[in-house]
Design an enzyme around this catalytic site. Structure first.
Site, PDB file in Angstrom:
ATOM      1  N   GLU A 175       0.817  -1.228   0.000  1.00 54.85           N
ATOM      2  CA  GLU A 175       0.000   0.000   0.000  1.00 54.85           C
ATOM      3  C   GLU A 175       0.848   1.276   0.000  1.00 54.85           C
ATOM      4  O   GLU A 175       0.595   2.204   0.773  1.00 54.85           O
ATOM      5  CB  GLU A 175      -0.966  -0.009   1.191  1.00 54.85           C
ATOM      6  CG  GLU A 175      -2.015  -1.102   1.088  1.00 54.85           C
ATOM      7  CD  GLU A 175      -3.069  -1.037   2.183  1.00 54.85           C
ATOM      8  OE1 GLU A 175      -2.898  -0.266   3.149  1.00 54.85           O
ATOM      9  OE2 GLU A 175      -4.065  -1.774   2.085  1.00 54.85           O
ATOM     10  N   GLU A 294      -5.588  -8.389  -0.463  1.00 56.18           N
ATOM     11  CA  GLU A 294      -6.332  -8.010   0.746  1.00 56.18           C
ATOM     12  C   GLU A 294      -7.784  -7.788   0.355  1.00 56.18           C
ATOM     13  O   GLU A 294      -8.080  -6.918  -0.477  1.00 56.18           O
ATOM     14  CB  GLU A 294      -5.779  -6.735   1.402  1.00 56.18           C
ATOM     15  CG  GLU A 294      -4.448  -6.921   2.107  1.00 56.18           C
ATOM     16  CD  GLU A 294      -4.036  -5.708   2.937  1.00 56.18           C
ATOM     17  OE1 GLU A 294      -4.940  -5.020   3.485  1.00 56.18           O
ATOM     18  OE2 GLU A 294      -2.822  -5.448   3.031  1.00 56.18           O
TER      19      GLU A 294
END
Length: 502
Positions: A175, A294
Site C-alpha cells: 500500500e 487483501e
C-alpha cells in the site's frame, strides 16, 4: 407470496479459466492478536512443542488455505527482517509504528515457515520498501532461497535451517500509495524503487514471481494514474499487480451492502484494462495478472480500535465479530473473483486469525469459526477446477449506490478429473426465495450429491465461542431431471450445489 425466478445455462465447453489454487489464500500480519495469542501461544493447553496452537492449525487446515501472505500489511513497511531470525533471546523488541504496538519478535521468518508447513500452505513473502529497499530485499531472498555458500544462506543454515525455504511469490512492499504507510511514496518514486528491487531479487533467484503494489482501494484519488505509472516502471519485472478492498454496512442498508461486490467487479475490470493498455503501450507479449491480496469485510471494530492502548503487546485490534449478512457478502466477493479466474490468480482473505478473520481465539481458551468461515471454506474445498462461463438471467433491483443488482449471484466450477460440478449461489433478495433453473444438458448423467445452505432468520446473527448460531445445513432441495437443475434458494442465503456424474 412473492417468489423470484432465475435461469442459468451451464455448458462444460464454455470455459473461463482454470482456477489458480492461490485464489483461496489468506494473510497473517504482525498486528493485534493474529500472531501472538492467535497462531502462537506457548502457554496454551493446545500448544505444540514450538508454541503453535494445534486447535488453530486444525481450523486452518479445514479451510484448506494453500497460500498465506506474511508479515504484512502496514507492519512490513517498518520491519527489519533480521530482527526476526536467529536466537530468540537475542532478538530486539521494537516499536511498531504502523499499529502503535510493541513487537517482541518471538516469531519471524523461519518460525512462520515452520507454521505454514503445518497448515499445508505456501508463503507469499512481503519485503519492506517503506523504510528500507533494494539491499534488504535481495538479502532476504538470499537468506530464504539460496542453497548455501553465501553470507545470508549460510546465516540461515547457522539458524538451524539447512534447506532453503524456496519461497516462490514475493510482494514488493505494501500500500505504498497510502499516506498512512510508513515510507509513503508517489507512484514514480515507488515504481522506480520497485523496479530496481525486482531486478536484484530476480538476479538472486530467477525462479521467483513478484507482485507490484496497486492502489489501496478503488476510491484512492490516485487510482488508475498509480497503476499506469507503476506498471510503466515495473511491467517487465513483475507478474502481478495488487488490489485491496474492504467493505462495511455502516448505513445499515442491507440491499446496498450486498451489492458492494459489484464495486469489486468494476475494480477488477478497470485494473485489467489498465494492465492491457500498458501491455499494448510496451508492445509486450506478457500479460500482467491480478493479486487481490487483501479483501474482506472490515468495519465492526473501527470505533473500539480508537481506544487501544499505545505500545501494548498483542492488543485486541481489528477484531470484527462477523454476522450472517457479512457471510453473504463474502460469498458474493468470492463468486466475483472466481468469475475473473482468467486474470485474478492470487487472492488473500485479510486476515486469517483474530484480526478481521474467519477464526477467533480466546487467550488460554477456545478457538471458533466466525460466520464468514463457511463460504470461504466451501469455496476453497469445493471450488477447485475450471470456472465456466455461466449465462444467468435474474430479476434485479436498484440500491442506493448501485443499479441493476441481480438477486442471483452465481458461478459454476467444473472439476473434469473428478467429474464434479459445483454451483455457488447467493440469493440477495430480502423478501423472498428464488426459484433457480439451470440448463445443464452437456452434463449428461450428473445428479445432485449435496445442496448446502447457509441461512438465518436474523441477518445480524453472530457466532460466539460457546454458541454457533450461524452454521450451514445440507437440507437444500436441488435436483437434476432431464438435463435441468432446479433449486429453491431461500431468501438471503448462500448455497453450494454439488453434482457428480453417476
Amino acid at each position: 407470496m412473492t417468489v423470484h425466478k432465475a435461469k442459468m445455462t451451464i455448458d462444460k465447453e464454455y470455459k473461463v479459466a482454470e482456477i489458480d489454487k492461490r485464489i483461496y489464500g489468506s494473510f497473517i500480519e504482525h498486528l493485534g492478536r493474529a500472531v501472538y495469542e492467535g497462531i502462537y501461544e506457548p502457554d496454551h493447553p493446545e500448544a505444540d512443542e514450538s508454541g503453535f496452537r494445534k486447535d488453530v492449525i486444525k481450523l486452518v487446515r479445514e479451510l484448506k488455505v494453500p497460500f498465506i501472505r506474511y508479515p504484512g500489511g502496514n507492519f512490513v513497511s517498518g520491519y527489519n527482517w533480521e530482527d526476526g531470525v536467529g536466537p530468540v533471546e537475542q532478538r530486539p523488541t521494537r516499536l511498531d509504528l504502523a499499529w502503535a504496538t510493541t513487537e517482541p519478535n518471538l516469531i519471524g521468518t523461519n518460525e512462520f515457515m515452520d507454521w505454514a508447513k503445518l497448515v499445508g500452505a505456501e508463503v507469499n513473502m512481503a519485503v519492506n520498501l517503506g523504510t528500507r529497499g533494494i539491499d534488504a530485499a535481495r538479502n532476504l531472498v538470499e537468506y530464504c532461497n539460496h542453497p548455501s555458500g553465501s553470507y545470508y544462506s549460510d546465516l540461515r543454515k547457522s539458524h538451524g535451517y539447512k534447506e532453503p525455504h524456496k519461497i516462490k511469490t514475493w510482494c514488493l512492499g505494501n500500500e505504498m500509495d497510502g499516506p498512512w504507510q510508513i515510507g509513503h511514496k508517489t507512484a514514480a518514486e515507488y515504481g522506480r524503487l520497485a523496479a530496481e528491487a525486482a531486478k536484484v531479487m530476480k538476479w538472486t533467484d530467477p525462479s521467483i514471481e513478484l507482485v507490484a503494489c496497486g492502489s489501496s482501494g478503488s476510491g484512492m484519488p490516485t487510482f488508475i494514474d498509480w497503476e499506469t505509472t507503476v506498471l510503466d516502471h515495473t511491467y517487465e519485472h513483475v507478474e502481478y499487480i495488487s488490489l485491496h478492498s474492504y467493505y462495511g454496512n455502516r448505513d445499515n442498508d442491507l440491499p446496498n451492502y450486498l451489492a458492494r461486490s459489484l464495486d469489486m467487479d468494476h475494480f477488477i475490470k478497470t485494473v485489467i484494462s489498465v494492465c492491457d493498455y500498458m501491455k499494448a503501450k510496451k508492445k509486450s507479449k506478457k500479460t500482467i495478472h491480478l493479486s487481490y491480496d487483501e479483501w474482506n469485510v472490515w468495519y465492526h471494530s473501527n470505533e473500539k480500535d480508537k481506544e487501544a492502548e499505545r505500545w501494548a503487546k498483542a492488543p485486541h485490534l481489528l477484531e470484527d465479530i462477523y454476522n450472517f449478512e457479512d457471510a453473504l457478502l463474502v460469498g458474493c466477493m468470492l463468486i466475483t473473483m472466481l468469475k475473473h479466474a482468467d486474470r485474478v490468480k492470487i487472492a488473500c482473505l485479510a486476515q486469517l486469525v483474530n484480526v478481521i478473520a474467519p477464526i477467533m481465539t480466546d487467550k488460554g481458551g477456545e478457538a471458533w469459526r466466525q460466520t464468514i468461515f463457511y463460504p470461504f471454506m466451501h469455496a476453497s474445498v469445493y471450488g477447485r477446477g475450471t470456472v465456466l462461463q455461466t449465462a444467468v438471467s435474474s430479476p434485479k433491483y436498484d440500491a442506493k449506490d448501485f443499479t441493476d443488482v441481480p438477486y442471483l449471484e452465481s458461478v459454476s466450477v467444473f472439476n473434469e478429473e473428478a467429474e464434479e460440478l459445483t454451483v455457488f449461489a447467493v440469493n440477495r433478495a430480502t423478501d423472498a426465495g428464488l426459484e433457480m433453473e439451470a440448463d445443464m444438458r452437456s452434463f449428461e448423467g450428473y445428479s445432485v450429491s449435496e445442496h448446502i445452505v447457509l441461512e438465518h432468520e436474523d441477518h445480524k446473527a453472530t457466532n460466539e465461542k460457546d454458541r454457533n448460531n450461524v452454521v450451514p445445513h445440507s437440507g437444500g432441495d436441488a435436483k437434476v431431471c432431464d438435463g435441468r437443475l432446479t433449486a429453491h434458494l431461500p431468501k438471503l442465503s448462500w448455497n453450494v450445489i454439488r453434482m457428480k456424474k453417476q
